[in-house]
Scaffold this active site. Structure first.
Site, PDB file in Angstrom:
ATOM      1  N   CYS A   1       0.819  -1.211   0.000  1.00 32.43           N
ATOM      2  CA  CYS A   1       0.000   0.000   0.000  1.00 32.43           C
ATOM      3  C   CYS A   1       0.847   1.253   0.000  1.00 32.43           C
ATOM      4  CB  CYS A   1      -0.921   0.023   1.217  1.00 32.43           C
ATOM      5  SG  CYS A   1      -0.057   0.244   2.780  1.00 32.43           S
TER       6      CYS A   1
ATOM      7  N   ARG B   1     -10.013  25.842  -9.360  1.00 33.66           N
ATOM      8  CA  ARG B   1      -9.989  26.128  -7.924  1.00 33.66           C
ATOM      9  C   ARG B   1      -8.870  25.342  -7.249  1.00 33.66           C
ATOM     10  NH1 ARG B   1     -16.444  25.958  -6.207  1.00 33.66           N
ATOM     11  NH2 ARG B   1     -17.116  27.629  -7.620  1.00 33.66           N
TER      12      ARG B   1
ATOM     13  N   GLN C   1     -11.471  22.513 -11.784  1.00 36.00           N
ATOM     14  CA  GLN C   1     -12.334  23.580 -12.282  1.00 36.00           C
ATOM     15  C   GLN C   1     -11.811  24.959 -11.869  1.00 36.00           C
ATOM     16  OE1 GLN C   1     -16.106  22.316 -10.613  1.00 36.00           O
ATOM     17  NE2 GLN C   1     -16.540  20.989 -12.368  1.00 36.00           N
TER      18      GLN C   1
END
Length: 273
Positions: free
Chosen positions: A111, A256, A254
Site C-alpha cells: 500500500c 480552484r 475547475q
C-alpha cells in the site's frame, strides 16, 4: 515522454447493463500484477517487497520505491529475472541495511504506507523542505491536473488507473506515469526523476487521486516541495505537510485550489473583503 506499455491493458468479455437493456461487450481493463523484489545476500535471496502494480516501467517503480522508503543504497544493481517478468533482483554492498529494513516491516506492504506509519518515524529519515525560488502563481497549479489528464492514455482506455506527474516551476510537464495504485504511479515518476538526476527541490508533484499520507510521505522523502492533488487531502497528509513545510494543494479542479500547507511558496490572490 514514457507511454503506456503494451501489457498494461487487457480486454475481457463483459455485459453492459443500462436503461436500454443488456449488451455483450469487450471491455478494456488496467492490468494489475505483483512485482517481487529480491535482495541478494551472501546466504540466500531475501524477498524485500511485493508491490501490486501495473506492469511496465518496473525499474522506475523500484527506484522510486527505494527512494521514498529511505532504502536507496549508494551503489546497486537491478536486473529482471530471466524467467519470470514479475521478479526483479537487487544486488548492493548495503544488503545488511536493506535486510534489516525488511525484517522491521519497512517493505512488507503493497500500500505504500506501512514502514513509515507516522510523522515521528518519518522525521527520523527526512528534514524540513526549504523554501526557494520565486512564488508559484496559483492559477498555474490549478491548470496542472488538466495537463496531467492529457498524458493519461491508459486512463482514457480503461478509466481504472491513477497518474502522477512531475512539473517544473513554470508548469512544464516533464514526465507522467500511470498505475492501478496511486502510490505506485508516484514511485514511478519519482524513480524516473532519480534516473534523470533531476533537482527534485524545484519540482511540483501532481497526482490524479486524493492526497493521502503516503503521497505526502513520498514527496517529503524525495525532496519534492509541492504536491497538487485532484481529490481530497487526509488529515494525516495535512499534518505531515505542515510538519515538513511541504506545500499541499488539494481539490484542484475547475480552476480552484485549496491550500492546506506551505502557502508561502505561492503567489496568492487578494483576500476577499
Amino acid at each position: 515522454m514514457p507511454g503506456a506499455p503494451a501489457n498494461a491493458c487487457l480486454t475481457v468479455p463483459a455485459q453492459r447493463l443500462g436503461t436500454g437493456g443488456r449488451s455483450a461487450v469487450h471491455d478494456a481493463l488496467a492490468a494489475e500484477e505483483p512485482l517481487e523484489l529480491r535482495l541478494h545476500t551472501p546466504a540466500d535471496p531475501l524477498p524485500l517487497a511485493v508491490l501490486m502494480r501495473t506492469p511496465g516501467h518496473d525499474r522506475e517503480l523500484i527506484g522510486g520505491w527505494l527512494l521514498s522508503e529511505g532504502l536507496l543504497p549508494a551503489e546497486l544493481s537491478l536486473s529482471p529475472d530471466d524467467e519470470n517478468p514479475n521478479v526483479w533482483h537487487l544486488h548492493t554492498p548495503e544488503w545488511e541495511r536493506l535486510a534489516a529494513g525488511a525484517r522491521l516491516g519497512v517493505s512488507s506492504s503493497a500500500c505504500g504506507v506501512c514502514g513509515t506509519g507516522s510523522i515521528e518515524r518519518l522525521a527520523v529519515r527526512a528534514g524540513p523542505l526549504p523554501v526557494s525560488g520565486p512564488p508559484l502563481p496559483w492559477p498555474l497549479l490549478a491548470g496542472l491536473p488538466q495537463q496531467l489528464q492529457a498524458a493519461q492514455p491508459l486512463f482514457r482506455d480503461t478509466g481504472g488507473v491513477h497518474a502522477a506527474g512531475l512539473f517544473t516551476a513554470a508548469g512544464e510537464l516533464l514526465a507522467a506515469f500511470e498505475d492501478v495504485g496511486r502510490h505506485n504511479a508516484t514511485d514511478k515518476v519519482l524513480g524516473w526523476a532519480l534516473r534523470q538526476r533531476l533537482d527534485r527541490s524545484a519540482l511540483v508533484l501532481c497526482v490524479s487521486s486524493r492526497a493521502g499520507f503516503e503521497i505526502v510521505q513520498k514527496a517529503v522523502m524525495a525532496g519534492v516541495p509541492v504536491v497538487v492533488a485532484v481529490g481530497a487531502a487526509s488529515s494525516l497528509a495535512v499534518d505531515t505537510a505542515q510538519a515538513f513545510g511541504l506545500t499541499l494543494c488539494a481539490f484542484v479542479r475547475q480552476g480552484r485550489v485549496t491550500v492546506y500547507s506551505g502557502a508561502e511558496r505561492l503567489e496568492l490572490p487578494d483576500a476577499l473583503p
